[in-house]
Design an enzyme around this catalytic site. Structure first.
Site, PDB file in Angstrom:
ATOM      1  N   THR A  25      43.393  14.241  95.919  1.00 28.49           N
ATOM      2  CA  THR A  25      42.469  15.249  96.413  1.00 28.49           C
ATOM      3  C   THR A  25      41.065  14.668  96.420  1.00 28.49           C
ATOM      4  O   THR A  25      40.783  13.742  95.665  1.00 28.49           O
ATOM      5  CB  THR A  25      42.476  16.491  95.484  1.00 28.49           C
ATOM      6  OG1 THR A  25      43.821  16.905  95.247  1.00 28.49           O
ATOM      7  CG2 THR A  25      41.711  17.652  96.079  1.00 28.49           C
ATOM      8  N   ARG A  45      55.079  22.350 102.307  1.00 32.37           N
ATOM      9  CA  ARG A  45      54.612  22.542 100.928  1.00 32.37           C
ATOM     10  C   ARG A  45      53.102  22.754 100.912  1.00 32.37           C
ATOM     11  O   ARG A  45      52.355  22.086 101.600  1.00 32.37           O
ATOM     12  CB  ARG A  45      54.984  21.328 100.076  1.00 32.37           C
ATOM     13  CG  ARG A  45      54.499  21.411  98.619  1.00 32.37           C
ATOM     14  CD  ARG A  45      53.201  20.666  98.395  1.00 32.37           C
ATOM     15  NE  ARG A  45      52.814  20.627  96.985  1.00 32.37           N
ATOM     16  CZ  ARG A  45      51.654  20.151  96.542  1.00 32.37           C
ATOM     17  NH1 ARG A  45      50.776  19.666  97.386  1.00 32.37           N
ATOM     18  NH2 ARG A  45      51.374  20.160  95.244  1.00 32.37           N
ATOM     19  N   ILE A  46      52.650  23.717 100.116  1.00 35.27           N
ATOM     20  CA  ILE A  46      51.224  24.001  99.970  1.00 35.27           C
ATOM     21  C   ILE A  46      50.845  23.807  98.505  1.00 35.27           C
ATOM     22  O   ILE A  46      51.531  24.296  97.607  1.00 35.27           O
ATOM     23  CB  ILE A  46      50.891  25.432 100.437  1.00 35.27           C
ATOM     24  CG1 ILE A  46      51.111  25.536 101.955  1.00 35.27           C
ATOM     25  CG2 ILE A  46      49.466  25.819 100.078  1.00 35.27           C
ATOM     26  CD1 ILE A  46      51.011  26.927 102.503  1.00 35.27           C
ATOM     27  N   GLY A  47      49.754  23.095  98.265  1.00 36.64           N
ATOM     28  CA  GLY A  47      49.303  22.813  96.910  1.00 36.64           C
ATOM     29  C   GLY A  47      48.159  23.708  96.475  1.00 36.64           C
ATOM     30  O   GLY A  47      47.920  24.780  97.055  1.00 36.64           O
ATOM     31  N   ASP A  48      47.427  23.255  95.460  1.00 38.65           N
ATOM     32  CA  ASP A  48      46.358  24.074  94.889  1.00 38.65           C
ATOM     33  C   ASP A  48      45.064  24.031  95.692  1.00 38.65           C
ATOM     34  O   ASP A  48      44.259  24.961  95.624  1.00 38.65           O
ATOM     35  CB  ASP A  48      46.050  23.617  93.464  1.00 38.65           C
ATOM     36  CG  ASP A  48      45.445  22.217  93.427  1.00 38.65           C
ATOM     37  OD1 ASP A  48      44.248  22.084  93.134  1.00 38.65           O
ATOM     38  OD2 ASP A  48      46.169  21.245  93.702  1.00 38.65           O
ATOM     39  N   THR A  98      41.706  18.773  90.750  1.00 38.63           N
ATOM     40  CA  THR A  98      42.549  17.728  91.307  1.00 38.63           C
ATOM     41  C   THR A  98      43.680  17.423  90.340  1.00 38.63           C
ATOM     42  O   THR A  98      43.509  17.547  89.129  1.00 38.63           O
ATOM     43  CB  THR A  98      41.741  16.446  91.585  1.00 38.63           C
ATOM     44  OG1 THR A  98      42.635  15.386  91.940  1.00 38.63           O
ATOM     45  CG2 THR A  98      40.934  16.007  90.366  1.00 38.63           C
ATOM     46  N   GLY A  99      44.830  17.033  90.879  1.00 38.38           N
ATOM     47  CA  GLY A  99      45.958  16.693  90.010  1.00 38.38           C
ATOM     48  C   GLY A  99      47.263  17.221  90.560  1.00 38.38           C
ATOM     49  O   GLY A  99      47.502  17.219  91.771  1.00 38.38           O
ATOM     50  N   GLY A 152      49.337  19.875  91.820  1.00 35.55           N
ATOM     51  CA  GLY A 152      49.014  21.176  92.385  1.00 35.55           C
ATOM     52  C   GLY A 152      49.757  22.339  91.769  1.00 35.55           C
ATOM     53  O   GLY A 152      49.184  23.400  91.524  1.00 35.55           O
TER      54      GLY A 152
END
Length: 320
Positions: free
Chosen positions: A187, A215-218, A237-238, A240
């Site tokens: 990120t 797929r959707i992350g944070d 960051t990291g 998700g």
């Protein structure tokens, strides 16, 4: 109280043996983006304009997992995500599943400013980008040889990973970071505050190497990977999934407000509550305080304040 800015290029299991050809371009990129942000703040640009400008620079840098450097899905495609938020008004915008827009962060801002909505994704986001006249290109523009190789390695190992994961070896260097084989990187973000205490944050990503399509992350989830209010602005960051479960960005602001503690204390409290090796964040407060904690091996990061303090670092927890 004065202006302050912090940026990141991903937190995770970054090996201490990271080769110079991988480390130096990213450090140079952070330095360049920090200079761009500082100049914009000195010119009294609004923090919302500053964070968008800096994240656009990061997206255009092929060595970061956003925009030009976005990693690939299991199908070898690009699906970018971004979000932006203004602390004073709490207006925000987010996008996911973007594959042809050069700067996803600018599309997220247009969602915030030109629609009644907060979040657009996939075909709807792409159509809106074209409607608004944003620069678009063929998906191949974002696909780099390095990310093709990353996808190949991930598929051979049957794993989902982020950015700096090192190839599997029979004997790893003693100073290499080894966890579960996944590097928690992927990120870019920027947070800023001006002399009047106005706050803003922006985050952008290409997601996970070999992630499932869709797929959707944070990153685009307001309150998880991105958040700003009258007290602080944050970009996480990291991993998700861990950041979403922990509502990391919102929790820092909430702990700061309801416990009445400093930004640094609140951020440390929240990072300590998420699983080790999964998260990092950058944050600024309305009074110009900066903190950049992480519970991973490292985090590409940089910051500067009006009083002359500046830092560019990867490993070791920062002192500020």
């Amino acid at each position: 109280m004065g202006w302050a800015i912090a940026i990141h290029g991903g937190a995770g299991d970054i090996p201490l043996s990271l080769p110079p050809e991988k480390r130096l371009p990213r450090e140079a990129g952070l330095r360049r983006c920090l200079e761009v942000g500082i100049a914009a703040l000195k010119a009294r640009n609004h923090p919302l304009d500053v964070v968008e400008l800096v994240v656009r620079e990061l997206e255009n840098h092929p060595n970061f997992n956003a925009g030009k450097g976005s990693v690939l899905t299991t199908s070898g495609t690009v699906e970018m995500e971004a979000s932006i938020m203004d602390g004073k008004t709490m207006k925000c915008g987010a996008v996911s599943g973007v594959s042809t827009v050069v700067n996803a962060i600018s599309l997220a801002r247009l969602v915030m400013e030109k629609t009644p909505h907060i979040y657009l994704a996939f075909d709807g986001a792409e159509a809106f980008a074209r409607e608004q006249g944003l620069e678009t290109v063929e998906m191949s523009h974002f696909i780099t040889p390095e990310n093709i190789e990353r996808l190949k390695q991930a598929q051979e190992a049957d794993r989902v990973q982020i950015d700096y994961t090192q190839p599997i070896q029979k004997e790893m260097p003693k100073d290499a970071a080894v966890a579960d084989g996944d590097s928690q990187i992927g990120t870019v973000g920027c947070v800023a505050v001006d002399n009047e205490g106005n706050l803003a944050t922006a985050t952008s990503t290409g997601g996970l190497v070999n992630k499932m399509v869709g797929r959707i992350g944070d990153t685009p989830v307001i309150g998880a990977g991105t958040y700003a209010n009258h007290l602080c602005a944050l970009s996480a960051t990291g991993r998700g999934e861990a950041i979403i479960r922990g509502t990391v960005a919102r929790d820092v602001a909430a702990v700061m407000e309801f416990k009445g503690i400093s930004l640094k204390e609140a951020a440390a409290y929240v990072i300590d509550r998420v699983p080790p090796g999964t998260a990092g964040l950058i944050a600024v407060s309305s009074t110009g305080e900066i903190t950049m904690p992480f519970n991973t091996t490292g985090m590409f990061r940089a910051c500067a304040t009006e009083d002359g303090y500046s830092e560019i670092a990867i490993w070791d927890s920062p002192s500020k």
